[in-house]
Design a protein around this motif. Structure first.
Motif, PDB file in Angstrom:
ATOM      1  N   LEU A 297       0.760  63.199  71.352  1.00 31.50           N
ATOM      2  CA  LEU A 297       0.644  61.867  71.959  1.00 31.50           C
ATOM      3  C   LEU A 297       0.433  62.038  73.465  1.00 31.50           C
ATOM      4  O   LEU A 297       0.578  63.131  74.010  1.00 31.50           O
ATOM      5  N   THR A 298       0.136  60.930  74.092  1.00 32.53           N
ATOM      6  CA  THR A 298      -0.071  60.961  75.543  1.00 32.53           C
ATOM      7  C   THR A 298       1.280  60.926  76.245  1.00 32.53           C
ATOM      8  O   THR A 298       2.187  60.200  75.817  1.00 32.53           O
ATOM      9  N   ALA A 299       1.401  61.691  77.310  1.00 29.26           N
ATOM     10  CA  ALA A 299       2.597  61.605  78.157  1.00 29.26           C
ATOM     11  C   ALA A 299       2.492  60.351  79.029  1.00 29.26           C
ATOM     12  O   ALA A 299       1.487  59.631  78.992  1.00 29.26           O
ATOM     13  N   ARG A 300       3.546  60.100  79.807  1.00 27.50           N
ATOM     14  CA  ARG A 300       3.544  58.943  80.727  1.00 27.50           C
ATOM     15  C   ARG A 300       3.121  59.443  82.107  1.00 27.50           C
ATOM     16  O   ARG A 300       3.944  59.908  82.882  1.00 27.50           O
ATOM     17  N   VAL A 301       1.833  59.364  82.342  1.00 20.65           N
ATOM     18  CA  VAL A 301       1.284  59.833  83.613  1.00 20.65           C
ATOM     19  C   VAL A 301       1.098  58.637  84.543  1.00 20.65           C
ATOM     20  O   VAL A 301       0.717  57.557  84.090  1.00 20.65           O
ATOM     21  N   VAL A 302       1.376  58.840  85.827  1.00 18.16           N
ATOM     22  CA  VAL A 302       1.034  57.836  86.846  1.00 18.16           C
ATOM     23  C   VAL A 302       0.105  58.529  87.838  1.00 18.16           C
ATOM     24  O   VAL A 302       0.497  59.538  88.432  1.00 18.16           O
ATOM     25  N   PHE A 303      -1.108  58.030  87.961  1.00 19.51           N
ATOM     26  CA  PHE A 303      -2.030  58.509  88.994  1.00 19.51           C
ATOM     27  C   PHE A 303      -2.239  57.363  89.972  1.00 19.51           C
ATOM     28  O   PHE A 303      -2.597  56.254  89.553  1.00 19.51           O
ATOM     29  N   ILE A 304      -2.045  57.633  91.255  1.00 23.03           N
ATOM     30  CA  ILE A 304      -2.366  56.611  92.268  1.00 23.03           C
ATOM     31  C   ILE A 304      -3.513  57.141  93.123  1.00 23.03           C
ATOM     32  O   ILE A 304      -3.430  58.253  93.673  1.00 23.03           O
ATOM     33  N   PHE A 305      -4.586  56.355  93.175  1.00 16.77           N
ATOM     34  CA  PHE A 305      -5.780  56.722  93.940  1.00 16.77           C
ATOM     35  C   PHE A 305      -5.864  55.861  95.196  1.00 16.77           C
ATOM     36  O   PHE A 305      -5.523  54.675  95.166  1.00 16.77           O
ATOM     37  N   GLY A 306      -6.337  56.474  96.289  1.00 13.97           N
ATOM     38  CA  GLY A 306      -6.575  55.716  97.524  1.00 13.97           C
ATOM     39  C   GLY A 306      -7.933  55.046  97.469  1.00 13.97           C
ATOM     40  O   GLY A 306      -8.720  55.267  96.536  1.00 13.97           O
ATOM     41  N   PRO A 307      -8.246  54.233  98.494  1.00 17.35           N
ATOM     42  CA  PRO A 307      -9.553  53.566  98.534  1.00 17.35           C
ATOM     43  C   PRO A 307     -10.718  54.565  98.600  1.00 17.35           C
ATOM     44  O   PRO A 307     -11.850  54.199  98.303  1.00 17.35           O
TER      45      PRO A 307
ATOM     46  N   GLN B 107       4.396  64.296  68.760  1.00 19.30           N
ATOM     47  CA  GLN B 107       3.199  64.285  67.913  1.00 19.30           C
ATOM     48  C   GLN B 107       3.218  63.103  66.963  1.00 19.30           C
ATOM     49  O   GLN B 107       4.293  62.614  66.601  1.00 19.30           O
ATOM     50  N   ASP B 108       2.025  62.673  66.567  1.00 17.28           N
ATOM     51  CA  ASP B 108       1.955  61.586  65.583  1.00 17.28           C
ATOM     52  C   ASP B 108       2.131  62.169  64.174  1.00 17.28           C
ATOM     53  O   ASP B 108       2.329  63.374  64.001  1.00 17.28           O
TER      54      ASP B 108
ATOM     55  N   ALA C 216       6.922  61.652  76.926  1.00 17.17           N
ATOM     56  CA  ALA C 216       6.843  60.387  76.176  1.00 17.17           C
ATOM     57  C   ALA C 216       8.216  59.739  75.996  1.00 17.17           C
ATOM     58  O   ALA C 216       8.326  58.507  75.919  1.00 17.17           O
ATOM     59  N   THR C 217       9.266  60.551  75.937  1.00 13.21           N
ATOM     60  CA  THR C 217      10.591  60.015  75.615  1.00 13.21           C
ATOM     61  C   THR C 217      11.327  59.405  76.816  1.00 13.21           C
ATOM     62  O   THR C 217      12.426  58.873  76.642  1.00 13.21           O
ATOM     63  N   THR C 218      10.765  59.497  78.018  1.00 11.56           N
ATOM     64  CA  THR C 218      11.438  58.960  79.212  1.00 11.56           C
ATOM     65  C   THR C 218      10.588  57.866  79.847  1.00 11.56           C
ATOM     66  O   THR C 218       9.489  58.142  80.361  1.00 11.56           O
ATOM     67  N   GLY C 219      11.082  56.644  79.819  1.00 11.61           N
ATOM     68  CA  GLY C 219      10.349  55.525  80.419  1.00 11.61           C
ATOM     69  C   GLY C 219      10.373  55.607  81.941  1.00 11.61           C
ATOM     70  O   GLY C 219      11.328  56.125  82.532  1.00 11.61           O
ATOM     71  N   ARG C 220       9.304  55.073  82.549  1.00 13.13           N
ATOM     72  CA  ARG C 220       9.204  55.118  84.018  1.00 13.13           C
ATOM     73  C   ARG C 220      10.003  54.007  84.676  1.00 13.13           C
ATOM     74  O   ARG C 220      10.404  53.047  84.023  1.00 13.13           O
ATOM     75  N   ASN C 221      10.198  54.150  85.999  1.00 11.31           N
ATOM     76  CA  ASN C 221      10.864  53.126  86.793  1.00 11.31           C
ATOM     77  C   ASN C 221       9.793  52.474  87.680  1.00 11.31           C
ATOM     78  O   ASN C 221       9.315  53.093  88.637  1.00 11.31           O
ATOM     79  N   PHE C 222       9.382  51.256  87.338  1.00 11.86           N
ATOM     80  CA  PHE C 222       8.279  50.633  88.072  1.00 11.86           C
ATOM     81  C   PHE C 222       8.683  50.179  89.472  1.00 11.86           C
ATOM     82  O   PHE C 222       7.820  50.006  90.329  1.00 11.86           O
ATOM     83  N   ASP C 223       9.979  50.007  89.734  1.00 13.18           N
ATOM     84  CA  ASP C 223      10.393  49.754  91.126  1.00 13.18           C
ATOM     85  C   ASP C 223      10.073  50.986  91.979  1.00 13.18           C
ATOM     86  O   ASP C 223       9.651  50.875  93.128  1.00 13.18           O
TER      87      ASP C 223
ATOM     88  N   SER D 136      -0.627  56.061  81.840  1.00 18.43           N
ATOM     89  CA  SER D 136      -0.910  56.299  80.421  1.00 18.43           C
ATOM     90  C   SER D 136       0.333  56.080  79.570  1.00 18.43           C
ATOM     91  O   SER D 136       1.466  56.177  80.050  1.00 18.43           O
ATOM     92  N   HIS D 137       0.070  55.809  78.298  1.00 15.44           N
ATOM     93  CA  HIS D 137       1.138  55.516  77.321  1.00 15.44           C
ATOM     94  C   HIS D 137       0.921  56.318  76.057  1.00 15.44           C
ATOM     95  O   HIS D 137      -0.214  56.535  75.646  1.00 15.44           O
ATOM     96  N   PRO D 138       2.012  56.750  75.410  1.00 14.26           N
ATOM     97  CA  PRO D 138       1.864  57.558  74.191  1.00 14.26           C
ATOM     98  C   PRO D 138       1.123  56.854  73.060  1.00 14.26           C
ATOM     99  O   PRO D 138       0.316  57.463  72.374  1.00 14.26           O
ATOM    100  N   ARG D 139       1.386  55.572  72.857  1.00 18.12           N
ATOM    101  CA  ARG D 139       0.844  54.943  71.652  1.00 18.12           C
ATOM    102  C   ARG D 139       1.094  53.436  71.710  1.00 18.12           C
ATOM    103  O   ARG D 139       2.079  53.006  72.316  1.00 18.12           O
ATOM    104  N   ASP D 140       0.264  52.657  71.070  1.00 25.51           N
ATOM    105  CA  ASP D 140       0.508  51.208  70.974  1.00 25.51           C
ATOM    106  C   ASP D 140       1.671  50.949  70.011  1.00 25.51           C
ATOM    107  O   ASP D 140       1.955  51.782  69.137  1.00 25.51           O
ATOM    108  N   PHE D 141       2.273  49.808  70.131  1.00 29.95           N
ATOM    109  CA  PHE D 141       3.363  49.366  69.231  1.00 29.95           C
ATOM    110  C   PHE D 141       4.527  50.362  69.212  1.00 29.95           C
ATOM    111  O   PHE D 141       5.080  50.671  68.148  1.00 29.95           O
ATOM    112  N   THR D 142       4.855  50.925  70.370  1.00 31.04           N
ATOM    113  CA  THR D 142       6.028  51.811  70.466  1.00 31.04           C
ATOM    114  C   THR D 142       7.005  51.154  71.444  1.00 31.04           C
ATOM    115  O   THR D 142       6.592  50.442  72.371  1.00 31.04           O
ATOM    116  N   PRO D 143       8.313  51.393  71.247  1.00 30.90           N
ATOM    117  CA  PRO D 143       9.288  50.581  71.980  1.00 30.90           C
ATOM    118  C   PRO D 143       9.304  50.795  73.495  1.00 30.90           C
ATOM    119  O   PRO D 143       9.267  49.834  74.266  1.00 30.90           O
ATOM    120  N   VAL D 144       9.369  52.057  73.942  1.00 31.88           N
ATOM    121  CA  VAL D 144       9.471  52.300  75.391  1.00 31.88           C
ATOM    122  C   VAL D 144       8.215  51.779  76.094  1.00 31.88           C
ATOM    123  O   VAL D 144       8.287  51.121  77.145  1.00 31.88           O
TER     124      VAL D 144
END
Ligand code: BEZ
Length: 224
Positions: free
Chosen positions: A128-138, A121-122, A150-157, A37-45
């Motif tokens: 706003l939405t936080a940066r959630v990562v959910f990983i689901f199995g099969p 907040q807007d 919202a203020t801390t970007g994730r590390n996709f590696d 999830s992402h806080p908002r469209d058109f935001t830098p992070v």
């Protein structure tokens, strides 16, 4: 309390996305899945994160992981923002990304999935939405969740690394130690008796001696 805990089944919600209307279980099919999830469209992070996610899409595909993003704006906004994301990546400013973005303009899904960040907040004072990562199995059960403000970007590696660990440990009786990377040695699962471990791991089991005399630090090369 809204949200998802490890082992919970993914809710089978319906949603509008940039790739049409979906039902989540049909979207996942028999694959692994990642919902971020992402806080908002058109935001830098968020723009940098989605750019990186788009670049890594072939890596997720290789691992049989279906990607889907969520942001609390409309499909039209998502499509327009996707042009910026592609341009940020140095590509043609087209509306397509290699994964859909869920439109959750009324925050219904964000509330249900426990994704809101009360500290951000807007302009109308709405969270706003936080940066959630959910990983689901099969099996559609939640295997991992990571929650960033919202203020801390994730590390996709790191996200790819945990997918590798989740998939390895789902199929082999091992656990991955601190800072593990694919190819490194792994730990034999603590519940596995020594005799069985010797049979299961023909490349060898190496036990580190410890002051307690307990033989629980058992390494083996990463199984195939
Ligand atoms: C961002 O994506 O840049 C952002 C969004 C909300 C709060 C802070 C940063």
């Amino acid at each position: 309390m809204p949200g998802l805990l490890l082992g919970d089944e993914a809710p089978n919600f319906e949603a509008e996305t940039t790739q049409g209307r979906i039902r989540f279980h049909d979207f996942l099919g028999d694959s692994w899945g990642i919902l971020f999830s992402h806080p908002r469209d058109f935001t830098p992070v968020c723009t940098t994160e989605l750019g990186r996610a788009a670049k890594l899409a072939p890596e997720f595909r290789k691992r049989n992981v279906k990607m889907i993003a969520l942001s609390i704006d409309s499909v039209q906004d998502h499509l327009s923002w996707s042009k910026d994301i592609n341009a940020y990546n140095g590509e043609q400013p087209k509306e397509e990304l290699p994964f859909p973005i869920i439109a959750d303009a009324n925050r219904e899904l964000a509330v249900k999935l426990g994704m809101l960040d009360p500290d951000e907040q807007d302009k109308d004072g709405m969270p706003l939405t936080a940066r959630v990562v959910f990983i689901f199995g099969p099996d559609k059960k939640l295997k991992l969740s990571i929650l960033y403000p919202a203020t801390t970007g994730r590390n996709f590696d790191e996200i790819l690394r945990v997918v590798d660990s989740l998939q390895l440990t789902a199929y082999k009786k091992v656990a991955t130690p601190v800072d593990w990377k694919p190819g490194d040695s792994v730990m034999v699962a603590p519940t596995l008796p020594d005799e069985e471990a010797k049979k299961l791991f023909p490349k060898g089991v190496f036990t580190k001696n410890l002051p307690s005399g307990k033989k629980y630090l058992r390494y083996t090369p990463q199984p195939e």
